[in-house]
Design a protein around this motif. Structure first.
Motif, PDB file in Angstrom:
ATOM      1  N   CYS A 231       0.838  -1.199   0.000  1.00  0.00           N
ATOM      2  CA  CYS A 231       0.000   0.000   0.000  1.00  0.00           C
ATOM      3  C   CYS A 231       0.873   1.249   0.000  1.00  0.00           C
ATOM      4  O   CYS A 231       1.710   1.437   0.886  1.00  0.00           O
ATOM      5  CB  CYS A 231      -0.922   0.002   1.218  1.00  0.00           C
ATOM      6  N   GLN A 232       0.666   2.112  -0.977  1.00  0.00           N
ATOM      7  CA  GLN A 232       1.418   3.355  -1.080  1.00  0.00           C
ATOM      8  C   GLN A 232       0.644   4.553  -0.546  1.00  0.00           C
ATOM      9  O   GLN A 232       1.221   5.625  -0.336  1.00  0.00           O
ATOM     10  CB  GLN A 232       1.767   3.614  -2.561  1.00  0.00           C
ATOM     11  N   GLU A 233      -0.643   4.396  -0.339  1.00  0.00           N
ATOM     12  CA  GLU A 233      -1.486   5.553  -0.018  1.00  0.00           C
ATOM     13  C   GLU A 233      -1.522   5.884   1.471  1.00  0.00           C
ATOM     14  O   GLU A 233      -1.551   7.044   1.857  1.00  0.00           O
ATOM     15  CB  GLU A 233      -2.918   5.306  -0.532  1.00  0.00           C
ATOM     16  N   LYS A 234      -1.572   4.854   2.307  1.00  0.00           N
ATOM     17  CA  LYS A 234      -1.601   5.044   3.760  1.00  0.00           C
ATOM     18  C   LYS A 234      -2.749   5.965   4.195  1.00  0.00           C
ATOM     19  O   LYS A 234      -2.573   6.871   5.015  1.00  0.00           O
ATOM     20  CB  LYS A 234      -0.271   5.601   4.259  1.00  0.00           C
ATOM     21  N   LEU A 235      -3.944   5.725   3.640  1.00  0.00           N
ATOM     22  CA  LEU A 235      -5.100   6.517   4.041  1.00  0.00           C
ATOM     23  C   LEU A 235      -5.481   6.269   5.500  1.00  0.00           C
ATOM     24  O   LEU A 235      -6.221   7.042   6.095  1.00  0.00           O
ATOM     25  CB  LEU A 235      -6.295   6.193   3.136  1.00  0.00           C
ATOM     26  N   CYS A 236      -4.961   5.180   6.053  1.00  0.00           N
ATOM     27  CA  CYS A 236      -5.258   4.855   7.454  1.00  0.00           C
ATOM     28  C   CYS A 236      -4.322   5.562   8.425  1.00  0.00           C
ATOM     29  O   CYS A 236      -4.371   5.313   9.639  1.00  0.00           O
ATOM     30  CB  CYS A 236      -5.169   3.345   7.663  1.00  0.00           C
ATOM     31  N   HIS A 237      -3.470   6.455   7.926  1.00  0.00           N
ATOM     32  CA  HIS A 237      -2.444   7.105   8.757  1.00  0.00           C
ATOM     33  C   HIS A 237      -3.058   7.804   9.971  1.00  0.00           C
ATOM     34  O   HIS A 237      -2.639   7.584  11.111  1.00  0.00           O
ATOM     35  CB  HIS A 237      -1.663   8.108   7.913  1.00  0.00           C
ATOM     36  N   HIS A 238      -4.070   8.660   9.733  1.00  0.00           N
ATOM     37  CA  HIS A 238      -4.677   9.399  10.841  1.00  0.00           C
ATOM     38  C   HIS A 238      -5.502   8.487  11.738  1.00  0.00           C
ATOM     39  O   HIS A 238      -5.595   8.725  12.952  1.00  0.00           O
ATOM     40  CB  HIS A 238      -5.529  10.546  10.309  1.00  0.00           C
ATOM     41  N   LYS A 239      -6.099   7.448  11.159  1.00  0.00           N
ATOM     42  CA  LYS A 239      -6.834   6.482  11.983  1.00  0.00           C
ATOM     43  C   LYS A 239      -5.893   5.818  12.980  1.00  0.00           C
ATOM     44  O   LYS A 239      -6.223   5.651  14.158  1.00  0.00           O
ATOM     45  CB  LYS A 239      -7.479   5.413  11.097  1.00  0.00           C
ATOM     46  N   THR A 240      -4.692   5.440  12.493  1.00  0.00           N
ATOM     47  CA  THR A 240      -3.702   4.803  13.356  1.00  0.00           C
ATOM     48  C   THR A 240      -3.252   5.766  14.444  1.00  0.00           C
ATOM     49  O   THR A 240      -3.103   5.380  15.615  1.00  0.00           O
ATOM     50  CB  THR A 240      -2.487   4.347  12.532  1.00  0.00           C
ATOM     51  N   GLN A 241      -3.039   7.032  14.064  1.00  0.00           N
ATOM     52  CA  GLN A 241      -2.644   8.034  15.045  1.00  0.00           C
ATOM     53  C   GLN A 241      -3.703   8.192  16.132  1.00  0.00           C
ATOM     54  O   GLN A 241      -3.378   8.264  17.327  1.00  0.00           O
ATOM     55  CB  GLN A 241      -2.414   9.379  14.354  1.00  0.00           C
ATOM     56  N   LEU A 242      -4.972   8.257  15.717  1.00  0.00           N
ATOM     57  CA  LEU A 242      -6.057   8.432  16.676  1.00  0.00           C
ATOM     58  C   LEU A 242      -6.195   7.220  17.596  1.00  0.00           C
ATOM     59  O   LEU A 242      -6.429   7.369  18.801  1.00  0.00           O
ATOM     60  CB  LEU A 242      -7.370   8.689  15.944  1.00  0.00           C
ATOM     61  N   LYS A 243      -6.048   6.019  17.034  1.00  0.00           N
ATOM     62  CA  LYS A 243      -6.120   4.805  17.858  1.00  0.00           C
ATOM     63  C   LYS A 243      -5.010   4.802  18.904  1.00  0.00           C
ATOM     64  O   LYS A 243      -5.229   4.469  20.071  1.00  0.00           O
ATOM     65  CB  LYS A 243      -6.003   3.572  16.963  1.00  0.00           C
ATOM     66  N   THR A 244      -3.800   5.182  18.469  1.00  0.00           N
ATOM     67  CA  THR A 244      -2.662   5.239  19.396  1.00  0.00           C
ATOM     68  C   THR A 244      -2.912   6.266  20.488  1.00  0.00           C
ATOM     69  O   THR A 244      -2.635   6.026  21.674  1.00  0.00           O
ATOM     70  CB  THR A 244      -1.373   5.598  18.631  1.00  0.00           C
ATOM     71  N   PHE A 245      -3.463   7.429  20.097  1.00  0.00           N
ATOM     72  CA  PHE A 245      -3.752   8.489  21.061  1.00  0.00           C
ATOM     73  C   PHE A 245      -4.758   8.022  22.104  1.00  0.00           C
ATOM     74  O   PHE A 245      -4.550   8.219  23.305  1.00  0.00           O
ATOM     75  CB  PHE A 245      -4.286   9.723  20.331  1.00  0.00           C
ATOM     76  N   TRP A 246      -5.856   7.376  21.656  1.00  0.00           N
ATOM     77  CA  TRP A 246      -6.883   6.940  22.596  1.00  0.00           C
ATOM     78  C   TRP A 246      -6.389   5.821  23.508  1.00  0.00           C
ATOM     79  O   TRP A 246      -6.777   5.750  24.686  1.00  0.00           O
ATOM     80  CB  TRP A 246      -8.134   6.494  21.848  1.00  0.00           C
ATOM     81  N   LYS A 247      -5.523   4.968  22.969  1.00  0.00           N
ATOM     82  CA  LYS A 247      -4.944   3.921  23.802  1.00  0.00           C
ATOM     83  C   LYS A 247      -4.083   4.528  24.906  1.00  0.00           C
ATOM     84  O   LYS A 247      -4.124   4.100  26.068  1.00  0.00           O
ATOM     85  CB  LYS A 247      -4.104   2.970  22.950  1.00  0.00           C
ATOM     86  N   LYS A 248      -3.297   5.553  24.554  1.00  0.00           N
ATOM     87  CA  LYS A 248      -2.457   6.228  25.544  1.00  0.00           C
ATOM     88  C   LYS A 248      -3.315   6.930  26.584  1.00  0.00           C
ATOM     89  O   LYS A 248      -3.013   6.904  27.780  1.00  0.00           O
ATOM     90  CB  LYS A 248      -1.535   7.239  24.844  1.00  0.00           C
ATOM     91  N   GLN A 249      -4.410   7.583  26.109  1.00  0.00           N
ATOM     92  CA  GLN A 249      -5.306   8.264  27.038  1.00  0.00           C
ATOM     93  C   GLN A 249      -5.967   7.279  27.999  1.00  0.00           C
ATOM     94  O   GLN A 249      -6.084   7.534  29.195  1.00  0.00           O
ATOM     95  CB  GLN A 249      -6.390   9.009  26.245  1.00  0.00           C
TER      96      GLN A 249
END
Length: 256
Positions: A231-249
């Motif tokens: 995959c070259q597009e990485k449209l899930c980039h912000h989804k991954t960031q948000l998941k990581t953020f909520w896990k940390k929270q």
């Protein structure tokens, strides 16, 4: 001081990713303009109810042309669409060693379908009872268009809570989006609305036909173009960031 070698390379915004942000912007503008026209008709004395004059129909005509162009492009391979959308085409199929895709449970698809029927059934009932008007149906449809981009770029409740798929690339119902977006327009008896509804249904039938005729196109096990590695597009980039953020929270809350 952090060395240059240890710095993470900046993520490059691809053409497909950039175009999805552009779509988020103009779909949001469509919704805001439609909302402004509707409120003007409701709040300003003697103002025409939306849609009720030539300016309203010019606006809806522009919306119709844009969405019609988007849907027509879905019938053909395109460099502006994501891998999740392109997997319906043979040209996007990169076979793996595995010939048969694993069987998928239909539960996720049925959950989405049931939810969508219930939600739009409630909206339809309110319209038929005279509580909602045609203008609201159009606004709901425009809002769905914005939500569609949010689902792709930031957070998708269907993916997270119902389908349980890893990303849009492996999404079983990716091309349901337009049919879902224009569901409220079924009751809007204008050329603008009926054109969008009929085209979206044709696109849905095209997608479902491909799912049943070529299931190997839709699984990462049999189509390597759907793997994260390719995959070259990485449209899930912000989804991954948000998941990581909520896990940390969540972890911080638990630890605290």
């Amino acid at each position: 001081m952090e060395s240059k070698q240890s710095r993470k390379p900046k993520r490059r915004v691809t053409l497909v990713c950039g175009f999805h942000y552009v779509k988020l912007v103009y779909r949001s503008l469509f919704l805001l303009i439609g909302l402004a026209l509707y409120l003007c008709g409701r709040l300003i004395p003697n103002a025409p109810t939306f849609p009720g004059n030539v300016y309203h129909y010019v606006f809806l005509g522009i919306v119709g042309v844009v969405y019609t162009a988007e849907m027509i492009s879905r019938f053909f391979p395109s460099k502006l669409d994501s891998p999740g959308c392109q997997k319906v085409f043979k040209s996007a199929f990169i076979p793996t060693q595995q010939k048969e895709p694993p069987r998928r449970s239909p539960v996720g698809v049925l959950l989405v379908l049931a939810f969508w029927i219930a939600l739009n059934g409630a909206i339809s009932a309110l319209y038929l009872c005279g509580i909602l008007d045609v203008g609201i149906l159009i606004l709901v449809s425009l809002a769905y268009g914005v939500c569609d981009m949010i689902c792709i770029l930031f957070f998708c409740p269907f993916q997270t809570w119902m389908m349980k798929n890893k990303c849009c690339g492996s999404c079983r119902i990716y091309n349901w989006d337009f049919a879902m977006m224009f569901t409220p327009l079924i009751f809007v008896k204008t050329l603008f609305a009926q054109t969008l509804v009929l085209l979206s249904l044709a696109l849905l039938i095209r997608w479902e036909s491909a799912v049943h005729r070529h299931p190997e196109y839709f699984s990462e096990n049999t189509n390597s173009s759907l793997s994260c590695t390719n995959c070259q597009e990485k449209l899930c980039h912000h989804k991954t960031q948000l998941k990581t953020f909520w896990k940390k929270q969540k972890k911080t809350t638990v630890d605290g």
